[in-house]
Design a protein around this motif. Structure first.
Motif, PDB file in Angstrom:
ATOM      1  N   PRO A  15       0.818  -1.217   0.000  1.00 54.10           N
ATOM      2  CA  PRO A  15       0.000   0.000   0.000  1.00 54.10           C
ATOM      3  C   PRO A  15       0.850   1.265   0.000  1.00 54.10           C
ATOM      4  O   PRO A  15       1.924   1.312   0.595  1.00 54.10           O
ATOM      5  N   LYS A  16       0.338   2.258  -0.687  1.00 46.87           N
ATOM      6  CA  LYS A  16       0.939   3.581  -0.654  1.00 46.87           C
ATOM      7  C   LYS A  16       0.131   4.436   0.308  1.00 46.87           C
ATOM      8  O   LYS A  16      -0.862   3.989   0.884  1.00 46.87           O
ATOM      9  N   GLU A  17       0.538   5.673   0.488  1.00 42.25           N
ATOM     10  CA  GLU A  17      -0.085   6.560   1.477  1.00 42.25           C
ATOM     11  C   GLU A  17      -1.598   6.680   1.293  1.00 42.25           C
ATOM     12  O   GLU A  17      -2.353   6.638   2.256  1.00 42.25           O
ATOM     13  N   ASN A  18      -2.071   6.821   0.046  1.00 42.76           N
ATOM     14  CA  ASN A  18      -3.509   6.987  -0.171  1.00 42.76           C
ATOM     15  C   ASN A  18      -4.293   5.725   0.178  1.00 42.76           C
ATOM     16  O   ASN A  18      -5.419   5.800   0.673  1.00 42.76           O
ATOM     17  N   ILE A  20      -3.356   3.484   2.493  1.00 50.18           N
ATOM     18  CA  ILE A  20      -3.327   3.423   3.961  1.00 50.18           C
ATOM     19  C   ILE A  20      -4.370   4.380   4.536  1.00 50.18           C
ATOM     20  O   ILE A  20      -5.122   4.018   5.448  1.00 50.18           O
ATOM     21  N   GLU A  21      -4.442   5.578   3.972  1.00 47.48           N
ATOM     22  CA  GLU A  21      -5.424   6.555   4.448  1.00 47.48           C
ATOM     23  C   GLU A  21      -6.852   6.038   4.260  1.00 47.48           C
ATOM     24  O   GLU A  21      -7.685   6.144   5.160  1.00 47.48           O
ATOM     25  N   ASN A  24      -7.570   3.311   6.791  1.00 44.91           N
ATOM     26  CA  ASN A  24      -7.638   3.860   8.155  1.00 44.91           C
ATOM     27  C   ASN A  24      -8.944   4.585   8.424  1.00 44.91           C
ATOM     28  O   ASN A  24      -9.451   4.565   9.549  1.00 44.91           O
ATOM     29  N   GLU A  66      -1.179   0.528   9.240  1.00 43.25           N
ATOM     30  CA  GLU A  66       0.225   0.838   8.928  1.00 43.25           C
ATOM     31  C   GLU A  66       1.120  -0.392   8.977  1.00 43.25           C
ATOM     32  O   GLU A  66       2.027  -0.541   8.154  1.00 43.25           O
ATOM     33  N   THR A 113     -11.007  10.978   0.238  1.00 42.24           N
ATOM     34  CA  THR A 113     -11.203   9.716   0.953  1.00 42.24           C
ATOM     35  C   THR A 113     -12.233   9.803   2.073  1.00 42.24           C
ATOM     36  O   THR A 113     -12.517   8.800   2.709  1.00 42.24           O
TER      37      THR A 113
END
Length: 152
Positions: A15-18, A20-21, A24, A66, A113
């Motif tokens: 996963p990349k940051e988007n 993961i966001e 979450n 994460e 998101t």
């Protein structure tokens, strides 16, 4: 609604940051749905979640995005983006190795998101017998189980 044949998913990747966001944002819903699914299946077919029957609900959902979202795939549709995620269950380390739950979420278009929604968990009723009835049940997958489109 699209089917797996109509959707062009990207290759499985960390996963990349988007991603993961997005996961979450709905983490409490994912955890709640896992517990709800286990309770439902325990009433009807306890073999579905049998791999984690020794875990409490808290132990089952003691993961973080994460640390434990290990793989995702996504595909754009006319109604937004479908995102599949493979989440490691840290408490599972049995003869089959680690345990993973496959989750499907949806991110509608045009709003970032904040409107991400939970869609489903992959619960595999497989290996049909001659009458078409399943002979295996599996909600907790292995690391090798491919992250593929599912409707559940």
């Amino acid at each position: 609604m699209a089917t797996g044949e109509q959707i062009n998913f990207n290759e499985p990747h960390p996963p990349k940051e988007n991603g993961i966001e997005a996961f979450n944002i709905i983490l409490p819903t994912i955890k709640s749905e896992i517990v709800k699914s286990r309770r439902h299946w325990d009433k009807h077919e306890p073999r579905m979640w049998s791999r984690v029957s020794h875990l409490s609900d808290d132990e089952l959902v003691a993961f973080t995005i994460e640390d434990d979202l290990v793989e995702i795939r996504s595909a754009a549709t006319s109604y937004g983006t479908i995102i599949l995620g493979k989440i490691r269950v840290p408490s599972v380390n049995d003869e089959e190795g680690g345990g993973y739950i496959h989750v499907r979420i949806h991110d509608p278009p045009n709003r970032g998101t904040e409107d991400v929604i939970f869609h489903s968990l992959f619960t595999d009723e497989g290996n049909p017998d001659a009458d078409g009835k399943p002979t295996t049940w599996k909600a907790v997958q292995n690391r090798e189980t491919p992250l593929e489109f599912f409707h559940e």
